[in-house]
Motif scaffolding. Structure first.
Motif, PDB file in Angstrom:
ATOM      1  N   ALA A  24      16.651  27.510 -37.116  1.00  0.00           N
ATOM      2  CA  ALA A  24      16.658  28.972 -37.323  1.00  0.00           C
ATOM      3  C   ALA A  24      15.664  29.652 -36.386  1.00  0.00           C
ATOM      4  CB  ALA A  24      16.345  29.308 -38.782  1.00  0.00           C
ATOM      5  N   ASP A  50      20.103  27.231 -34.275  1.00  0.00           N
ATOM      6  CA  ASP A  50      20.388  28.394 -35.123  1.00  0.00           C
ATOM      7  C   ASP A  50      21.879  28.375 -35.443  1.00  0.00           C
ATOM      8  OD1 ASP A  50      18.601  31.144 -35.666  1.00  0.00           O
ATOM      9  OD2 ASP A  50      20.758  31.449 -35.876  1.00  0.00           O
ATOM     10  N   LEU A  56      21.350  32.370 -30.047  1.00  0.00           N
ATOM     11  CA  LEU A  56      20.688  31.115 -29.676  1.00  0.00           C
ATOM     12  C   LEU A  56      20.625  30.980 -28.158  1.00  0.00           C
ATOM     13  CD1 LEU A  56      19.378  28.430 -30.500  1.00  0.00           C
ATOM     14  CD2 LEU A  56      21.647  27.404 -30.451  1.00  0.00           C
ATOM     15  N   ALA A 106      14.629  27.227 -41.400  1.00  0.00           N
ATOM     16  CA  ALA A 106      15.793  27.936 -41.961  1.00  0.00           C
ATOM     17  C   ALA A 106      15.628  28.235 -43.452  1.00  0.00           C
ATOM     18  CB  ALA A 106      17.057  27.119 -41.734  1.00  0.00           C
TER      19      ALA A 106
END
Ligand SMILES: NC(=O)c1ccc[n+]([C@@H]2O[C@H](COP(=O)([O-])OP(=O)(O)OC[C@H]3O[C@@H](n4cnc5c(N)ncnc54)[C@H](O)[C@@H]3O)[C@@H](O)[C@H]2O)c1
Length: 263
Positions: A24, A50, A56, A106
């Protein structure tokens, strides 16, 4: 009291020569900030991941341009999907000849009163935030154990793992779970030289968060802090770098609060 944001702390090679994987990391918050810090602290290679493909790719390019490090790699992945988790870690191992440091950043939140919460919303938050951290930790532990060179895992929890807040039962339960997971996994990982700790931030304001919560609530949360302000994302990333580095060599299974309000 309003304690001003200090000057940005420059890198001190805390993780010199290490390889780093961060989930993330294509958002506007702690994940990308941790990636930038990891490079500033001397890592030799980094994989950022991500769920959002477009952001990303842009984040990989931004990180390369801003830091000058060329060994920056991106891999799309959803931590809620076991195949993605394994593919991500396998990719990182292959690109960097092993992973020394994993940062499980994340986590997903929404705001809902418990009496209005549907199972689907509860389960989604738990699945990304708690189960995603578990899946990443479980596979990374296996891979680090097989490699035999130790390693470090840093989880991103939240002070809501300790504190109560309306409309946050699902997220708080997930983060309390991340804390318990960190403690138990650390005990098992100690057997093969892997340390696992977590940071528990209070509040970091960034554009994506501002869209999902009311200005009134965010102002209230900032006012509750002894410093009267939210943390900068890089202030949380600094704690992650400490936990990722040998400066925390005698710490495992710990939850370190990054907050100016006692939990
Ligand atoms: N911002 C805060 O105030 C705060 C406070 C305490 C804890 N945290 C925790 O810090 C972490 C980072 O949050 P942040 O607010 O700094 O934002 P961030 O920018 O670091 O992370 C958001 C990113 O997560 C990605 N993402 C969402 N679901 C995903 C999934 N299933 N798999 C992979 N990636 C996914 C998004 O695409 C986005 O790019 C989270 O775990 C959050 O719970 C944040």
């Amino acid at each position: 009291m309003d304690i001003k944001v200090p000057e940005y702390v420059k890198g001190h090679n805390l993780i010199e020569g290490k390889s780093v994987l961060i989930t993330a990391a294509a958002g506007a918050g702690i994940g990308f900030s941790a990636a930038t810090k990891a490079v500033e602290e001397g890592c030799r290679a980094i994989v950022i991941s991500d769920i959002h493909e477009g952001r990303l790719q842009a984040s990989v390019e931004k990180l390369k341009t801003e830091t000058g490090l060329q060994s920056v790699f991106g891999k799309v992945g959803n931590v809620a999907v076991e195949e993605d988790v394994q593919a991500l870690i396998d990719f990182a191992v292959e690109k960097m000849d092993g992973v020394d440091i994993l940062i499980n950043n994340a986590g997903l939140g929404t705001s809902r009163l418990l009496v209005e919460m549907e199972d689907a919303e509860w389960n989604k938050v738990i699945d990304v935030t708690l189960n995603g951290t578990m899946r990443m930790t479980r596979y990374m532990m296996k891979v680090m154990q097989a490699r035999g060179k130790g390693g470090v895992i840093v989880n991103n929890a939240s002070v809501l793992g300790w504190r109560a807040q309306k409309e946050q039962a699902h997220y708080a339960a997930a983060k309390a779970g991340v804390m318990a997971l960190t403690r138990c996994a650390a005990l098992e990982a100690a057997d093969f030289g892997v340390r696992i700790n977590a940071v528990a931030p209070s509040i970091v304001l960034h554009p994506m968060l501002r869209k999902s919560a009311s200005e009134e609530l965010l102002a209230e949360l900032e006012a509750a802090e002894a410093y009267g302000r939210a943390a900068e994302a890089w202030e949380v990333a600094n704690v992650m770098m400490f936990l990722a580095s040998d400066y925390s060599s005698y710490m495992t299974g710990e939850i370190v609060s990054c907050s100016s309000q006692r939990s």
